[in-house]
Structures are given as structure tokens and as C-alpha cells.
Design an enzyme around this catalytic site. Structure first.
Site: not given
Length: 475
Positions: A22, A186
């Protein structure tokens, strides 16, 4: 006759061939770029990298954030890093706590203690943006279905400019359930371009997802969207969740991960430009929205491609920033560093670790000696495996220990003495331990952990200490 001009340099993806989950990247006012990544239950948490040119990345430390009691699927999720008012801020979600913040005067710290900006179970993947006219910040975030009971939406709340307290509850700005085909929305990153708000957000899941771009004139909308990056006809599965970066000479880029399983989420870099309708075009201009395997380096190809990543000579007074720990803190594990060696205190399960790197086919470390302890090379995966050298006990030699749910299996594979080299050889998702360069034991399959890739590192097992160094790697 004049010489021909040098051909522009090119780089190949992945830029970093080890776990960088991420990733978020920001350009720094003082020059260069900062990168932060998820750390989940790794300690001390919030790993940082710095690059002068977006090509070669150097480990720059940790900003903290690890909870000692964090489960393997908890802790630090999808942090963002931003510079504002002369300080760096890192904002992230811990799905069991809420939205948290640390800040520092620069990448080297010192970093503040983590503070809860907005408490709430299931809050994840937070990113701030400031409105200087209003003197406040807005923070977007997502939800973890495992904690909140719902997901697939992006909310925003308001906070003070120093990110010390939330001023409003969260409200929904993008409802993924209202978008045909959208699932697992997300990881939002929020920006402003001209008068428009932009949210770059992935959907579809870690291994199979795609990247959306959303734009609106104001928080209330209306929000438009497009898919701007997806696998297409390439072998880069799930190319998404990352950062839009404006680089040198106004070149624009998108950094993102690819989920590989054994090695975790590796870092790719894509060119980015804008079409006539004002939408970002990421990746291959001839196949818009598909990732490139290779591209011209920044500054029109004048920047050198990434330098090879090396081992660790333990020359400094502190352990290199690329190491993290499990089972104990760095202070509890590291006795001393320097002069080409590191001395580790004996523990039952603690280890200093680093992600396995797909650019390194063979990694090995010299065992310099041990006192009242054995020296171990540790692999943390779905299973914990240790190659243990009893350098002071000739009868026990070198053992392979495998820790599984039903117990510990031990197999002796050779003799041990000070000066032995312990290693791991990796090819794809297959790995083998080595002793003095020779394969020992059975080849095993690396699977990675639930949210992180496989890791390897060093440990001392016993009441005393073990001494290692240097770490050598080969492609």
C-alpha cells in the site's frame, strides 16, 4: 564527426522487488521524495524510504505506530504521507482503533507519539488534504468489512490543521455500492488539481483489483469516475493502490503495488498524463490504463535506472533502517552494531527481519560466533523456519527447525563452527536453506503471510548472544 547522443535511460518494473504494501509517495519541499507503506504487525511500524529521483530508494527509518498486541491482520493499514506547514504528517487507519497520526519536522524525525484523530472500529486507509483558506483539514478514509460490518465506500471528516482532533463525524462522499461492478473500494488518496478535488482509490481486492479516479468540484459532488489502471493484457495482476506524484520538470507518475503472494506487494511506477477531457491516463499510452513493463526514466531519460540493492555490511553504529523486528523490540534484540558485525541478544522467538527480495537469488550471512546461544537465520512466512547453527556445540551442528501448528520439527543438516555461512536461495516462490553456499534440507514453498510477504532475518536462540556479519546478496 560529432558523437551520437546517449540513448535515454530506461527502467524496468518492479522498481522495488520486495514487500512494500500500500505505498504512498510525496514530493518533499527540501528535495527528493518520501515513501511510506503499511506495516500491519511489523515493528516498529511505518517503514520509510527516501529517493532523490524516484528510481533508487533508500530505507530511511520508521515512524512507529506498531501496537505490540496487533493481530496479523491489524495494526498499520495503508498510511498516507503529506507535508504541510513545515511538517510531515503520516495518517493511517488501525482497524481495531481508528484513524491515527504522527508528525515530524522531516523524514528523519523525531516522530511524535501516535495520536488518535478519530476513534472507531473498522476505520482504515486515511489520507488528509488541507484547506488553508478555511484553516482546517479534510481526511478521507475507507472501511474494513471485517470490523465495521460494511465497506465499499469512502467517507470524509473535518479536522484542525494540526491534525490533533476531528471536528465532525464522517460522512459518505463516494458510495461504491452505487457504482456498477464496484467492490472493495478502499485506499483513497485525495488531491486537488486546479479547482477540482480528486480521489484516487483502488477497488476489486488486493490481488485482482483496479484503480479508479474520482473528481468533483466540491465535497458534496457531483462525483464522476473512471477506471484509470487495470491489468488488461499484461501479466501485472491487480495494479492499483498507490500515489500520484508530480516529479522533476513537471513529469507525472503513479506509484502502485502488484500483489505477488510469496514476496508480498512489490512497487511499480507508471507514467501519467492527462487527456483532453482532463482525466489521468496511467501506463502505456498505446494501451491506456495498462501498466508498462519498462519506461524512460525521469527527466526525459537522463536519470540513471535504479541501483542494485545490496546486503548489509553492518558498518554503522545503528542497525540499517531496512530491518524490522518480530517477537521483541530492536532495543531488546540488538546488543551492538559496527565494525562489520551485529551482536544479537538471545530470545525465544525475537528476530530482526527484512522482506525477501526477488532481485536476490541468494542471501547469506557469516556467523562470527556465539556465547550461550545458537545463531539462527529465520524465515517468517505462513510457517516459521529457522536454520540454526550451534557453533559451540559440535554434537548438534546445524539444524533446520520448522514451527507448525502441531509442533516443532527439527532436522540436523550439517556441522557448525564459527565462520559458517547461513543462507537462503530463492527462485520464484521456492526456497532452500544453504550452508556455506551448499543447499541443505528440502526445498519449501513460500506463501507469504495474510497481508505481508515472506521475510528473512537473524536471531540468537538461548540465554546469551550471537554475532553475525556481513550479509551478502547475489542476483
Amino acid at each position: 564527426m560529432p558523437s551520437a547522443p546517449d540513448a535515454p535511460h530506461r527502467f524496468r518494473n518492479p522498481l522495488i522487488h520486495h514487500d512494500v504494501p500500500d505505498p504512498d509517495v510525496t514530493a518533499l519541499g527540501a528535495g527528493g521524495y518520501a515513501l511510506v507503506a503499511s506495516s500491519f504487525d511489523r515493528a516498529p511500524g511505518l517503514p520509510l524510504w527516501w529517493s532523490e529521483d524516484l528510481m533508487t530508494w533508500h530505507a530511511a527509518g520508521h515512524a512507529g505506530g506498531c501496537r505490540p498486541d496487533a493481530p496479523a491482520d491489524g495494526g498499520v493499514w495503508a498510511p498516507s504521507i503529506r507535508e504541510h506547514g513545515g511538517r510531515l504528517f503520516i495518517v493511517w487507519g488501525d482497524p481495531d482503533v481508528g484513524i491515527l497520526v504522527v508528525d515530524a519536522p522531516g523524514l528523519g524525525g523525531p516522530w511524535s507519539a501516535p495520536r488518535v484523530l478519530l476513534a472507531g472500529r473498522g476505520l482504515i486507509d486515511a489520507c488528509p488534504i488541507w484547506d488553508d483558506e478555511l484553516g482546517k483539514a479534510f481526511v478521507v478514509h475507507g472501511y474494513a468489512r471485517s470490523r465495521a460490518g460494511f465497506a465499499n465506500r469512502i467517507d470524509v471528516f473535518e479536522a484542525d490543521a494540526a491534525l490533533t482532533a476531528a471536528h465532525t463525524p464522517s460522512r459518505t462522499v463516494i458510495d461504491g455500492d452505487a457504482i456498477p461492478g464496484c467492490a472493495v473500494l478502499e485506499g483513497p488518496k485525495v488531491y486537488r488539481r486546479g479547482e477540482a478535488l480528486w480521489i484516487f482509490a483502488p477497488a476489486g481486492g488486493v490481488a485482482t483489483g483496479w484503480q479508479y479516479a474520482f473528481r468533483a468540484p466540491r465535497w458534496e459532488g457531483p462525483w464522476e469516475h473512471r477506471v484509470v489502471l487495470q491489468q488488461g493484457g499484461t501479466d501485472v495482476n491487480g495494479p492499483h493502490q498507490g500515489a500520484w506524484v508530480v516529479g522533476a520538470e513537471d513529469e507525472e507518475w503513479f506509484a502502485h503495488f502488484q500483489a505477488t503472494g510469496a514476496l508480498g506487494r512489490i512497487l511499480h511506477l507508471q507514467p501519467l498524463h492527462w487527456d483532453v477531457d482532463g482525466w489521468p491516463v496511467i501506463g502505456d499510452p498505446d494501451r491506456p490504463g495498462e501498466p508498462v513493463a519498462s519506461w524512460t526514466t525521469p527527466r526525459g531519460g537522463s536519470t540513471r535506472p535504479p541501483a542494485e540493492r545490496r546486503g548489509d555490511d553492518f558498518a554503522g553504529e545503528h542497525l540499517d533502517a531496512g530491518w524490522h523486528t518480530r517477537g521483541a523490540t530492536r532495543a531488546e534484540l540488538v546488543v551492538s552494531v559496527g565494525g562489520g558485525r551485529v551482536r544479537l541478544a538471545g530470545t525465544r522467538s525475537g528476530a530482526v527481519l527484512r522482506p525477501l527480495d526477488g532481485a536476490h537469488a541468494h542471501s547469506q550471512v557469516l556467523v562470527r560466533g556465539a556465547q550461550d546461544a545458537a545463531a539462527a537465520l529465520v524465515v517468517h512466512d505462513g510457517i516459521v523456519r529457522e536454520l540454526v547453527a550451534h557453533v559451540a556445540d559440535a554434537d548438534r551442528g546445524v539444524e533446520i527447525r520448522t514451527v507448525e501448528a502441531d509442533g516443532v520439527r527439527v532436522r540436523t543438516v550439517g556441522a557448525a563452527s564459527a565462520g559458517v555461512r547461513l543462507g537462503i536461495r530463492v527462485e520464484g516462490d521456492r526456497a532452500t536453506f544453504t550452508v556455506d553456499g551448499e543447499d541443505v534440507g528440502d526445498t519449501f514453498t513460500l506463501t507469504g503471510r495474510r497481508w505481508t510477504g515472506a521475510e528473512w532475518g537473524l536471531a540468537a536462540r538461548g540465554r546469551g548472544h550471537a554475532e553475525f556479519g556481513p550479509v551478502e546478496v547475489s542476483p
